[in-house]
Design an enzyme around this catalytic site. Structure first.
Site, PDB file in Angstrom:
ATOM      1  N   HIS A 149      39.880 -51.283 -47.838  1.00 29.70           N
ATOM      2  CA  HIS A 149      40.154 -51.644 -49.233  1.00 29.70           C
ATOM      3  C   HIS A 149      40.800 -53.029 -49.338  1.00 29.70           C
ATOM      4  CE1 HIS A 149      39.416 -47.386 -50.167  1.00 29.70           C
ATOM      5  NE2 HIS A 149      40.192 -47.119 -49.121  1.00 29.70           N
ATOM      6  N   SER A 176      33.504 -81.636 -50.846  1.00 32.92           N
ATOM      7  CA  SER A 176      33.476 -81.642 -52.308  1.00 32.92           C
ATOM      8  C   SER A 176      33.154 -83.053 -52.793  1.00 32.92           C
ATOM      9  CB  SER A 176      34.832 -81.203 -52.855  1.00 32.92           C
ATOM     10  OG  SER A 176      34.963 -81.523 -54.226  1.00 32.92           O
ATOM     11  N   LYS A 185      38.537 -80.894 -49.233  1.00 23.77           N
ATOM     12  CA  LYS A 185      37.779 -79.649 -49.151  1.00 23.77           C
ATOM     13  C   LYS A 185      36.856 -79.605 -47.944  1.00 23.77           C
ATOM     14  CE  LYS A 185      37.763 -76.681 -51.525  1.00 23.77           C
ATOM     15  NZ  LYS A 185      36.947 -76.435 -52.725  1.00 23.77           N
ATOM     16  N   GLU A 212      28.464 -68.870 -47.412  1.00 26.12           N
ATOM     17  CA  GLU A 212      28.206 -68.500 -48.803  1.00 26.12           C
ATOM     18  C   GLU A 212      26.710 -68.371 -49.077  1.00 26.12           C
ATOM     19  OE1 GLU A 212      30.285 -71.512 -50.954  1.00 26.12           O
ATOM     20  OE2 GLU A 212      32.261 -70.738 -50.392  1.00 26.12           O
TER      21      GLU A 212
END
Length: 469
Positions: A166, A285, A291, A298
């Site tokens: 969880h 980025s 970044k 992803e």
């Protein structure tokens, strides 16, 4: 005999036969599949060579005609392989393109090749040949991922990390154990894909348009020539069966779900600085200089959603089709080709990510917390003969006491523990050891070092078996 008229329908399906008029150019473009099914050129030509041999065996072709046709088909194959094959107007699909070129090379004799054959059984044959080859290639790529991941796990066998349920801290585990958990799912995927091949690897050639072959071609000969394991049992079903495509699309959706789950785990651990992703699989980025985004992960996660869509889309196409062949079935190619390409790309990316990532033992250890040993505390009393349901409540009371005092559970004194239950003894303080905790999980599949090494060895052996197949 009048020469067949050339037109926008092409030399094979021009005016002068069933049709007296030309096809609408928009319809011609709408109807054609050559732009995507041309990647089956090799399978189509191999099928035609086998069919020429089969028709010679039943007297449709002489030996000389067979040899001429086979030589012509081999010439067409050379052109495709060299990248010199030229598509022309009217090349509706790979079958008509190859037959058109064959006829250009050897003349009207090329028209005999299609005797008793339909594009219905032809495309089914091509697609089955293509998908079986693709599935076998994918299994090799899976073997690479499994082998590389297993050796990476072996290299980091002593690194501990937090295990979660969880998304809450649960119990300490080994980093290698976590990685092998994902490879266990990939091994199941490989098993499932292996099981698809025998069903796909059945020969439909010789089924004709729907009713079978009128010239008695030897379908078992065709199957043997093309490397199929057997022949399909019913000509009507043979030309419209796309179960083997649907099964692959369902398979690839589940496989990419598994890769997506691994990617999500890594995204979270990357965010926590527990695992660093190589620059090769990250991007920056356009605005924020600091970044380093895990875009490879992803995209692996994102591909799974598209994969599920492909599977559902084809099932929706198939669900309302009457027997036998319908043009709707042309719509199986794009999702199939895209699925295979996506799976192979994702395997390459996933393998690259795994072998180049860097687990940070210090940060992984920092993510561990003593509360993860609450079950070990309960087990301590179990080993002293206390029923687990009772020890579960006792350990829970210890957790609550630590929270109330705003201290870590491992800093509770022996006196405080004994106030909760007098059966705690001085050796209870040895419970607060992460390494001993993972080593106590020594049953098959557990986190003990010896058991994780077994999992690694099994994974390596499984990968080797895939490579040897």
């Amino acid at each position: 005999m009048s020469e067949q008229a050339e037109g926008s329908r092409g030399g094979l399906f021009g005016t002068g036969g069933r049709f007296s008029g030309q096809v609408d150019p928009i319809m011609e473009k709408f109807n054609e599949s050559i732009n995507f099914d041309k990647r089956m050129w090799s399978q189509d030509l191999r099928g035609s060579i086998a069919y020429a041999k089969a028709t010679q065996k039943v007297g449709i072709l002489t030996e000389e005609e067979r040899d001429t046709i086979v030589a012509g088909l081999e010439k067409v194959m050379e052109e495709w392989a060299a990248g010199t094959f030229e598509l022309k107007a009217g090349d509706e699909d790979i079958h008509t393109a190859n037959e058109r070129r064959l006829t250009e090379i050897i003349g009207p004799l090329g028209g005999k090749l299609h005797t008793g054959r339909s594009r219905n059984d032809q495309v089914a044959t091509d697609t089955r040949l293509w998908i079986v080859e693709a599935e076998r290639d994918i299994l090799k790529d899976i073997a690479t991922l499994l082998g590389a991941s297993a050796e990476f796990a072996r290299e980091h066998i002593d690194v501990l990390m937090a295990g979660y349920t969880h998304l809450q801290p649960a119990q300490p585990i080994r980093f290698a154990h976590w990685l092998m958990s994902h490879m266990a799912a990939i091994q199941r995927d490989a098993q499932r894909l292996t099981e698809l091949i025998p069903r796909a690897n059945q020969c439909p050639l010789g089924s004709g348009a729907l009713a079978g072959n009128a010239f008695g071609v030897d379908r078992e000969f065709l199957a043997k020539e093309l490397g199929f394991e057997g022949v399909t049992s019913n000509s009507l079903d043979s030309v419209c069966d796309r179960d083997f495509v649907a099964e692959f699309l369902m398979w690839h959706s589940l496989f990419l779900v598994h890769l997506s789950q691994m990617a999500e785990d890594l995204i979270i651990n990357n965010m926590l600085k527990c695992v660093d992703m190589a620059d090769a699989y990250a991007t920056g980025s356009s605005l924020m200089p600091q970044k380093k985004n895990p875009d490879a992960l992803e995209l692996l996660r994102g591909k799974a959603g598209v994969a599920i869509g492909r599977s559902v889309g084809l099932m929706a196409t198939l669900k309302g089709l009457p027997r036998a062949y319908n043009k709707d079935l042309q719509e199986d190619k794009v999702p199939l080709f895209d699925a295979v390409d996506t799976v192979k790309d994702c395997l390459a990316i996933a393998t690259g990510v795994v072998v180049t990532m860097k687990p940070n033992p210090k940060m992984l250890l920092k993510a561990l917390c003593p509360e993860m040993l609450a079950t070990d505390l309960a087990d301590y009393l179990v080993r002293k003969g206390v029923p687990f349901r009772e020890t579960h409540h006792i350990s829970g009371a210890c957790v609550r006491l630590a929270e109330e005092k705003e201290i870590s559970i491992d800093t509770l004194t022996l006196q405080q523990l004994q106030e909760i239950d007098s059966r705690f003894e001085e050796d209870v303080l040895k419970v607060w050891n992460y390494e001993e905790s993972v080593e106590r999980k020594s049953s098959i599949g557990g986190t003990a070092k010896a058991r994780v090494l077994e999992q690694i060895d099994q994974c390596v052996a499984f990968a080797q078996k895939l490579n040897d197949a």
